[in-house]
Design an enzyme around this catalytic site. Structure first.
Site, mmCIF file in Angstrom:
data_model
loop_
_atom_site.group_PDB
_atom_site.id
_atom_site.type_symbol
_atom_site.label_atom_id
_atom_site.label_comp_id
_atom_site.label_asym_id
_atom_site.label_seq_id
_atom_site.Cartn_x
_atom_site.Cartn_y
_atom_site.Cartn_z
ATOM 1 N N PRO A 82 107.281 179.256 135.341
ATOM 2 C CG PRO A 82 105.708 178.999 133.652
ATOM 3 C CD PRO A 82 107.020 178.469 134.140
ATOM 4 C CD GLU A 83 108.779 181.392 141.041
ATOM 5 O OE1 GLU A 83 108.406 182.149 141.950
ATOM 6 O OE2 GLU A 83 109.977 181.147 140.821
ATOM 7 C CG HIS B 82 108.408 173.438 121.151
ATOM 8 N ND1 HIS B 82 109.027 172.207 121.235
ATOM 9 C CD2 HIS B 82 109.364 174.309 120.720
ATOM 10 C CE1 HIS B 82 110.303 172.334 120.865
ATOM 11 N NE2 HIS B 82 110.523 173.587 120.551
ATOM 12 N NE ARG C 85 114.656 176.152 142.392
ATOM 13 C CZ ARG C 85 113.346 176.335 142.264
ATOM 14 N NH1 ARG C 85 112.497 175.644 143.009
ATOM 15 N NH2 ARG C 85 112.880 177.212 141.400
ATOM 16 C CE LYS D 286 105.248 177.340 142.109
ATOM 17 N NZ LYS D 286 106.689 177.047 141.967
#
Length: 269
Positions: free
Chosen positions: A2-3, A90, A259, A57
């Protein structure tokens, strides 16, 4: 992972259900995520949620006695459910409200975080952060000055949280493509006119992603469980070997700062 858009979409999804409500209990099914879960978070029990904001974030769930700082890590998600909804594998954290709802945090890889911050305290994870990319503080004048004498690749530069927060890998790739700037070029070699375009494109791609609910590539889901739809708009990210949407060249892939990086060697100079 998630960004910024995904975190902002999560904030927008949970805020209407939480702000103004009272926290009844906090339940932790694991003592540790990326870091140990601080027991100070229990101080939030009995407190009214005053606001839910975002910095970089991180989500900040704010009360009068302190703030829960939530990071989604690589695979985290937040959902608002009925309190009797059974926890699944989870599901590591439940924030139960007195109105019978819960905010449930799910994180298969357990690389996210729940942290504590006292009132008027800035947590160490937020210290030294650059401006938010969707604010006026992030502009061509600011970033051109920061880029002077910086030999680092421009893609790595715009992903540096000390320069600007929240420009993650997906959106850095997309903004550089839209700006026709090669991600390997040194930050100091980007012209002022190109910075004008790149800052505009960064803002545009992030705003569009937020409107479309973020990008779901694997784990991310919105607060209502739906995927983000920006993946359908991606021009180069994850498209190595496919034709560039602007020309006949094939999209290239390499690593910059460990990346995955995708670009068109013909369009981006």
């Amino acid at each position: 992972m998630p960004e910024l858009p995904e975190v902002e979409v999560s904030r927008m999804g949970i805020s209407p259900h939480l702000v103004g409500e009272t926290i009844k209990t906090l339940t932790f099914r694991t003592p540790k995520l990326r870091w140990d879960i601080p027991q100070e978070l229990k101080r939030l029990e009995g407190q009214v949620i005053r606001s839910i904001s975002r910095r970089a974030k991180y989500l900040l769930i704010e009360t009068d006695t302190g703030t829960a700082i939530v990071h989604l890590g690589m695979s985290g998600s937040l959902r608002v459910l009925d309190a009797d909804f059974p926890p699944a594998k989870h599901d590591h954290v439940d924030l139960k409200l007195t109105n019978g709802k819960i905010l449930r945090y799910n994180d298969p890889r357990r690389f996210g975080a729940w942290l504590w911050s006292a009132p008027d305290e800035i947590h160490t994870v937020l210290l030294g952060s650059g401006p938010e990319p969707l604010t006026d503080d992030f502009n061509a004048d600011y970033i051109a000055e920061k880029a002077e004498k910086r030999k680092v690749a421009v893609k790595q530069f715009i992903m540096d949280n000390k320069v600007v927060v929240g420009v993650g890998n997906i959106y850095a790739n997309e903004a550089l493509f839209s700006s026709r700037i090669n991600p390997l070029r040194s930050a100091s070699k980007v012209t002022k006119q190109e910075w004008l375009l790149l800052t505009k494109e960064i803002k545009q791609v992030l705003a569009t992603a937020i409107r479309q609910g973020g990008t779901t590539l694997k784990d991310f889901a919105q607060a209502d469980g739906k995927p983000g739809y920006f993946a359908q708009e991606l021009q180069v990210y994850g498209k190595a070997g496919e034709q560039c949407p602007n020309c006949a060249e094939l999209i290239q892939e390499l690593k910059i700062g460990q990346r995955n990086t995708f670009y068109c060697s013909s369009c981006q100079v």
